[in-house]
Structure formats: C-alpha cells, structure tokens
Design a protein around this motif. Structure first.
Motif, PDB file in Angstrom:
ATOM      1  N   GLY A  89    -104.683  76.273  15.484  1.00 31.35           N
ATOM      2  CA  GLY A  89    -104.953  77.491  16.224  1.00 31.35           C
ATOM      3  C   GLY A  89    -106.445  77.757  16.351  1.00 31.35           C
ATOM      4  O   GLY A  89    -107.264  76.895  16.062  1.00 31.35           O
ATOM      5  N   VAL A  90    -106.752  78.961  16.776  1.00 32.90           N
ATOM      6  CA  VAL A  90    -108.143  79.346  17.010  1.00 32.90           C
ATOM      7  C   VAL A  90    -108.408  80.656  16.280  1.00 32.90           C
ATOM      8  O   VAL A  90    -107.637  81.611  16.415  1.00 32.90           O
ATOM      9  N   ALA A  91    -109.500  80.711  15.538  1.00 28.06           N
ATOM     10  CA  ALA A  91    -109.884  81.946  14.857  1.00 28.06           C
ATOM     11  C   ALA A  91    -110.641  82.833  15.834  1.00 28.06           C
ATOM     12  O   ALA A  91    -111.556  82.373  16.507  1.00 28.06           O
ATOM     13  N   VAL A  92    -110.222  84.093  15.932  1.00 25.61           N
ATOM     14  CA  VAL A  92    -110.889  85.031  16.832  1.00 25.61           C
ATOM     15  C   VAL A  92    -111.419  86.230  16.049  1.00 25.61           C
ATOM     16  O   VAL A  92    -110.782  86.694  15.124  1.00 25.61           O
ATOM     17  N   ASP A  93    -112.583  86.676  16.451  1.00 21.09           N
ATOM     18  CA  ASP A  93    -113.157  87.900  15.904  1.00 21.09           C
ATOM     19  C   ASP A  93    -112.774  89.018  16.865  1.00 21.09           C
ATOM     20  O   ASP A  93    -113.276  89.073  17.998  1.00 21.09           O
ATOM     21  N   LEU A  94    -111.870  89.888  16.459  1.00 20.87           N
ATOM     22  CA  LEU A  94    -111.356  90.927  17.349  1.00 20.87           C
ATOM     23  C   LEU A  94    -112.459  91.865  17.834  1.00 20.87           C
ATOM     24  O   LEU A  94    -112.420  92.326  18.975  1.00 20.87           O
ATOM     25  N   ASP A  95    -113.451  92.146  16.997  1.00 17.40           N
ATOM     26  CA  ASP A  95    -114.540  93.035  17.409  1.00 17.40           C
ATOM     27  C   ASP A  95    -115.339  92.434  18.557  1.00 17.40           C
ATOM     28  O   ASP A  95    -115.639  93.111  19.538  1.00 17.40           O
ATOM     29  N   ILE A  96    -115.674  91.159  18.446  1.00 17.08           N
ATOM     30  CA  ILE A  96    -116.449  90.497  19.501  1.00 17.08           C
ATOM     31  C   ILE A  96    -115.618  90.389  20.775  1.00 17.08           C
ATOM     32  O   ILE A  96    -116.084  90.696  21.872  1.00 17.08           O
ATOM     33  N   LEU A  97    -114.357  89.962  20.620  1.00 19.27           N
ATOM     34  CA  LEU A  97    -113.499  89.791  21.781  1.00 19.27           C
ATOM     35  C   LEU A  97    -113.237  91.125  22.481  1.00 19.27           C
ATOM     36  O   LEU A  97    -113.222  91.197  23.705  1.00 19.27           O
ATOM     37  N   ALA A  98    -113.056  92.188  21.711  1.00 15.27           N
ATOM     38  CA  ALA A  98    -112.788  93.509  22.295  1.00 15.27           C
ATOM     39  C   ALA A  98    -113.921  93.984  23.188  1.00 15.27           C
ATOM     40  O   ALA A  98    -113.703  94.720  24.152  1.00 15.27           O
ATOM     41  N   GLU A  99    -115.130  93.550  22.904  1.00 13.81           N
ATOM     42  CA  GLU A  99    -116.301  93.965  23.688  1.00 13.81           C
ATOM     43  C   GLU A  99    -116.671  92.981  24.793  1.00 13.81           C
ATOM     44  O   GLU A  99    -117.610  93.214  25.540  1.00 13.81           O
ATOM     45  N   CYS A 100    -115.937  91.901  24.921  1.00 14.44           N
ATOM     46  CA  CYS A 100    -116.235  90.875  25.914  1.00 14.44           C
ATOM     47  C   CYS A 100    -116.038  91.422  27.320  1.00 14.44           C
ATOM     48  O   CYS A 100    -115.057  92.090  27.608  1.00 14.44           O
ATOM     49  N   ARG A 101    -116.969  91.107  28.211  1.00 14.99           N
ATOM     50  CA  ARG A 101    -116.918  91.601  29.590  1.00 14.99           C
ATOM     51  C   ARG A 101    -116.622  90.504  30.614  1.00 14.99           C
ATOM     52  O   ARG A 101    -116.678  90.755  31.803  1.00 14.99           O
ATOM     53  N   HIS A 102    -116.302  89.319  30.169  1.00 14.65           N
ATOM     54  CA  HIS A 102    -115.981  88.222  31.079  1.00 14.65           C
ATOM     55  C   HIS A 102    -114.697  88.579  31.834  1.00 14.65           C
ATOM     56  O   HIS A 102    -113.704  88.989  31.235  1.00 14.65           O
ATOM     57  N   ASP A 103    -114.704  88.427  33.160  1.00 14.27           N
ATOM     58  CA  ASP A 103    -113.560  88.831  33.997  1.00 14.27           C
ATOM     59  C   ASP A 103    -112.236  88.228  33.531  1.00 14.27           C
ATOM     60  O   ASP A 103    -111.243  88.941  33.400  1.00 14.27           O
ATOM     61  N   VAL A 104    -112.232  86.934  33.307  1.00 10.18           N
ATOM     62  CA  VAL A 104    -110.994  86.260  32.929  1.00 10.18           C
ATOM     63  C   VAL A 104    -110.495  86.745  31.568  1.00 10.18           C
ATOM     64  O   VAL A 104    -109.297  86.824  31.325  1.00 10.18           O
ATOM     65  N   LEU A 105    -111.424  87.119  30.692  1.00 13.22           N
ATOM     66  CA  LEU A 105    -111.048  87.525  29.341  1.00 13.22           C
ATOM     67  C   LEU A 105    -110.716  89.015  29.205  1.00 13.22           C
ATOM     68  O   LEU A 105    -110.425  89.480  28.110  1.00 13.22           O
ATOM     69  N   ARG A 106    -110.724  89.753  30.298  1.00 13.43           N
ATOM     70  CA  ARG A 106    -110.416  91.194  30.202  1.00 13.43           C
ATOM     71  C   ARG A 106    -109.058  91.473  29.558  1.00 13.43           C
ATOM     72  O   ARG A 106    -108.964  92.333  28.691  1.00 13.43           O
ATOM     73  N   PRO A 107    -107.984  90.749  29.948  1.00 12.35           N
ATOM     74  CA  PRO A 107    -106.707  90.991  29.256  1.00 12.35           C
ATOM     75  C   PRO A 107    -106.781  90.651  27.758  1.00 12.35           C
ATOM     76  O   PRO A 107    -106.176  91.333  26.937  1.00 12.35           O
ATOM     77  N   ALA A 108    -107.553  89.635  27.413  1.00 12.66           N
ATOM     78  CA  ALA A 108    -107.719  89.280  25.996  1.00 12.66           C
ATOM     79  C   ALA A 108    -108.504  90.355  25.267  1.00 12.66           C
ATOM     80  O   ALA A 108    -108.202  90.689  24.114  1.00 12.66           O
ATOM     81  N   ALA A 109    -109.513  90.928  25.939  1.00 11.24           N
ATOM     82  CA  ALA A 109    -110.305  92.007  25.333  1.00 11.24           C
ATOM     83  C   ALA A 109    -109.424  93.232  25.089  1.00 11.24           C
ATOM     84  O   ALA A 109    -109.513  93.878  24.036  1.00 11.24           O
ATOM     85  N   GLN A 110    -108.568  93.538  26.044  1.00 15.22           N
ATOM     86  CA  GLN A 110    -107.649  94.668  25.885  1.00 15.22           C
ATOM     87  C   GLN A 110    -106.707  94.421  24.701  1.00 15.22           C
ATOM     88  O   GLN A 110    -106.472  95.292  23.877  1.00 15.22           O
ATOM     89  N   TRP A 111    -106.175  93.201  24.624  1.00 17.76           N
ATOM     90  CA  TRP A 111    -105.304  92.834  23.505  1.00 17.76           C
ATOM     91  C   TRP A 111    -106.048  92.981  22.180  1.00 17.76           C
ATOM     92  O   TRP A 111    -105.505  93.516  21.211  1.00 17.76           O
ATOM     93  N   ALA A 112    -107.300  92.514  22.137  1.00 17.80           N
ATOM     94  CA  ALA A 112    -108.095  92.592  20.901  1.00 17.80           C
ATOM     95  C   ALA A 112    -108.308  94.046  20.487  1.00 17.80           C
ATOM     96  O   ALA A 112    -108.244  94.376  19.293  1.00 17.80           O
ATOM     97  N   ARG A 113    -108.573  94.926  21.453  1.00 20.64           N
ATOM     98  CA  ARG A 113    -108.751  96.356  21.128  1.00 20.64           C
ATOM     99  C   ARG A 113    -107.466  96.933  20.547  1.00 20.64           C
ATOM    100  O   ARG A 113    -107.496  97.668  19.553  1.00 20.64           O
ATOM    101  N   GLN A 114    -106.321  96.578  21.130  1.00 15.75           N
ATOM    102  CA  GLN A 114    -105.039  97.063  20.618  1.00 15.75           C
ATOM    103  C   GLN A 114    -104.775  96.545  19.200  1.00 15.75           C
ATOM    104  O   GLN A 114    -104.349  97.301  18.331  1.00 15.75           O
ATOM    105  N   GLU A 115    -105.032  95.269  18.993  1.00 20.06           N
ATOM    106  CA  GLU A 115    -104.829  94.678  17.671  1.00 20.06           C
ATOM    107  C   GLU A 115    -105.742  95.331  16.635  1.00 20.06           C
ATOM    108  O   GLU A 115    -105.317  95.649  15.537  1.00 20.06           O
TER     109      GLU A 115
END
Length: 157
Positions: A89-115
C-alpha cells in the motif's frame, strides 16, 4: 532469511528458486542452459540468478522464459505465491493531503479531511483496495494516483 551484503530480497530469492526448479525439472545443467541460449545467458549469470546474489532483469526473465517455455509473468506469479507476497500500500499524511490543491486530487483531499475529522491517525497506510477506491473517486487508475500522491501531495511511500 538472513541478510547479506549481496541480499537481493525475498522475491528475488523466490524467483531464483523457481528458475532452478524449472531447470532441474528438465534435467538440465546450468552449462546446458547457457549453451542453448546462443550466448544470451551465462552459467555464472544463471547461478547468480538462482542463488539471488543479483536480481534478474526483465530481459533475463524473458530469455529464460523462452528457454523453459514459461511466461515471465508466470515465473513471477509462482515466486509471489511461494512467499505469499502481497502489495503493502501507500502511506499518506492526511494533513498534507487535506490541504492539496491539485485538481485531480480534490476528491482525495476531501476524503482526507473527512478521515482526519473522524479522529483518524494523521499518517495512514492505504491498502491496495483502499487506494483503488480512492483512485475511482479521483477518476484515475491506482498507479497514477500513487504517482500523484507521492509528487503533488508529498506523501511518503
């Protein structure tokens, strides 16, 4: 398995064991395989691959696959089964991902904020099935999502 300076890893050892098993099943010696390879495989190279003192390249897997009449992917699959290999798998830092502004990663950023809001640990290991689910949300394949996470969101692997 004990590690040495030349240890190539568990999968390389399993591939080597598979290569040796296929050679021995046919009753062939290493020099005989080398002789049949038109100079593409050396006795020493085959021994190194079987003993996993060096890793086997894709090209070498292809050559040996032709000699042993087995697909390189089948050799790898058998080696994976031998060691019960599973992707980590892949280790993710939810804080960094939640603040990501990359267009494709917006759904992932939203998921990270929820998590993160549910009290999840800040760093989380995404299993392959979770990574695939998140990739579907982002409308990309898991390999592309992994690349984006490791480059755009500064996620560790």
């Amino acid at each position: 398995m004990a590690k040495t300076d030349t240890d190539t890893g568990e999968l390389a050892h399993a591939v080597g064991t598979e290569l040796q098993a296929h050679r021995e099943k046919r009753g062939w010696s290493r020099p005989a395989v080398a002789a049949c390879s038109d100079g593409n495989v050396s006795t020493k190279g085959l021994q190194s691959a079987e003993k996993a003192t060096r890793s086997v390249s894709i090209r070498q897997l292809e050559l040996v696959g032709h000699l042993y009449a087995i697909r390189p992917s089948e050799l790898l699959l058998r080696a994976e089964r031998r060691i019960s290999w599973e992707p980590v798998g892949v280790a993710v830092d939810l804080d960094i991902l939640a603040e990501c502004r990359h267009d494709v990663l917006r759904p992932a950023a939203q998921w990270a904020r929820q998590e993160r809001d549910t009290g999840s640990l800040t760093v989380r290991l995404l299993a392959p099935v979770e990574l695939a689910s998140l990739a579907r949300r982002c409308r990309v394949d898991p390999a592309e999502l992994t690349l984006l996470l490791t480059t755009q969101a500064q996620v560790t692997r």
